[in-house]
Design an enzyme around this catalytic site. Structure first.
Site, PDB file in Angstrom:
ATOM      1  N   CYS A  10     -48.648   8.198  24.084  1.00 50.43           N
ATOM      2  CA  CYS A  10     -47.229   8.294  24.440  1.00 50.43           C
ATOM      3  C   CYS A  10     -46.945   9.762  24.717  1.00 50.43           C
ATOM      4  CB  CYS A  10     -46.401   7.774  23.261  1.00 50.43           C
ATOM      5  SG  CYS A  10     -44.646   7.751  23.577  1.00 50.43           S
TER       6      CYS A  10
ATOM      7  N   CYS B 184     -52.279  19.098  32.824  1.00 47.43           N
ATOM      8  CA  CYS B 184     -51.437  19.804  31.865  1.00 47.43           C
ATOM      9  C   CYS B 184     -50.480  20.735  32.609  1.00 47.43           C
ATOM     10  CB  CYS B 184     -52.327  20.609  30.919  1.00 47.43           C
ATOM     11  SG  CYS B 184     -51.407  21.621  29.746  1.00 47.43           S
TER      12      CYS B 184
ATOM     13  N   CYS C  30     -55.255  24.631  26.273  1.00 46.61           N
ATOM     14  CA  CYS C  30     -54.186  25.613  26.010  1.00 46.61           C
ATOM     15  C   CYS C  30     -53.397  25.313  24.743  1.00 46.61           C
ATOM     16  CB  CYS C  30     -53.257  25.741  27.215  1.00 46.61           C
ATOM     17  SG  CYS C  30     -52.130  24.350  27.447  1.00 46.61           S
TER      18      CYS C  30
ATOM     19  N   CYS D 102     -53.238  19.457  24.418  1.00 50.49           N
ATOM     20  CA  CYS D 102     -54.248  19.877  25.399  1.00 50.49           C
ATOM     21  C   CYS D 102     -55.282  20.756  24.700  1.00 50.49           C
ATOM     22  CB  CYS D 102     -53.558  20.655  26.523  1.00 50.49           C
ATOM     23  SG  CYS D 102     -54.703  21.417  27.691  1.00 50.49           S
TER      24      CYS D 102
ATOM     25  N   CYS E 247     -51.608  24.526  31.716  1.00 54.06           N
ATOM     26  CA  CYS E 247     -52.837  25.196  32.146  1.00 54.06           C
ATOM     27  C   CYS E 247     -53.556  24.510  33.297  1.00 54.06           C
ATOM     28  CB  CYS E 247     -53.795  25.336  30.962  1.00 54.06           C
ATOM     29  SG  CYS E 247     -54.544  23.768  30.457  1.00 54.06           S
TER      30      CYS E 247
END
Ligand code: FE
Length: 131
Positions: A120, A48, A100, A97, A51
């Site tokens: 996607c 990510c 976060c 995510c 984070c």
């Protein structure tokens, strides 16, 4: 203690590029074929951009032809969370995510086996940690 990463809106603006902020915190979508990972075949783990949580691996990435990095599965069952997104007059499944809350992209039921799923994802939401 929560293990989630929480930041104020101002905090996110301070640590993300404007492109990343628009996608990750405002549910934006980068232009197809504009992101740096759409055609990337480098091996590694995609984390990510907000984070650092591990989200996808190059082993589940496939060429979807859509212009966005696409994966048939997340790295594990807890890294990403899904919500129903009815924006733009469509019912889609939004992916973010877990740690976060940053928006990543959408998941569609038209991917390859073994899962039949197509995550996607916006390149802007990812960072590749090369093997
Ligand atoms: Fe995150």
């Amino acid at each position: 203690m929560s293990n989630k990463t929480e930041k104020s809106d101002q905090g996110w603006q301070g640590c993300l590029s404007s492109e990343q902020y628009n996608v990750m915190r405002k549910h934006g979508t980068e232009r197809a074929f504009s992101g740096k990972y759409a055609d990337c075949k480098t091996e590694g783990i995609y984390v990510c951009a907000g984070c650092g949580e591990e989200l996808f691996t190059s082993e589940t990435k496939f060429d979807s032809g859509t212009g966005w990095p696409s994966y048939f599965q997340a790295i594990n069952e807890t890294a990403v969370e899904e919500t129903v997104d009815n924006a733009l007059g469509m019912s889609r499944t939004e992916v973010h995510c877990r740690k976060c809350g940053s928006h990543l992209g959408h998941v569609f039921p038209d991917g390859p086996q073994p899962t039949g799923l197509r995550y996607c994802i916006n390149s802007a939401s990812l960072k590749l940690d090369k093997k």
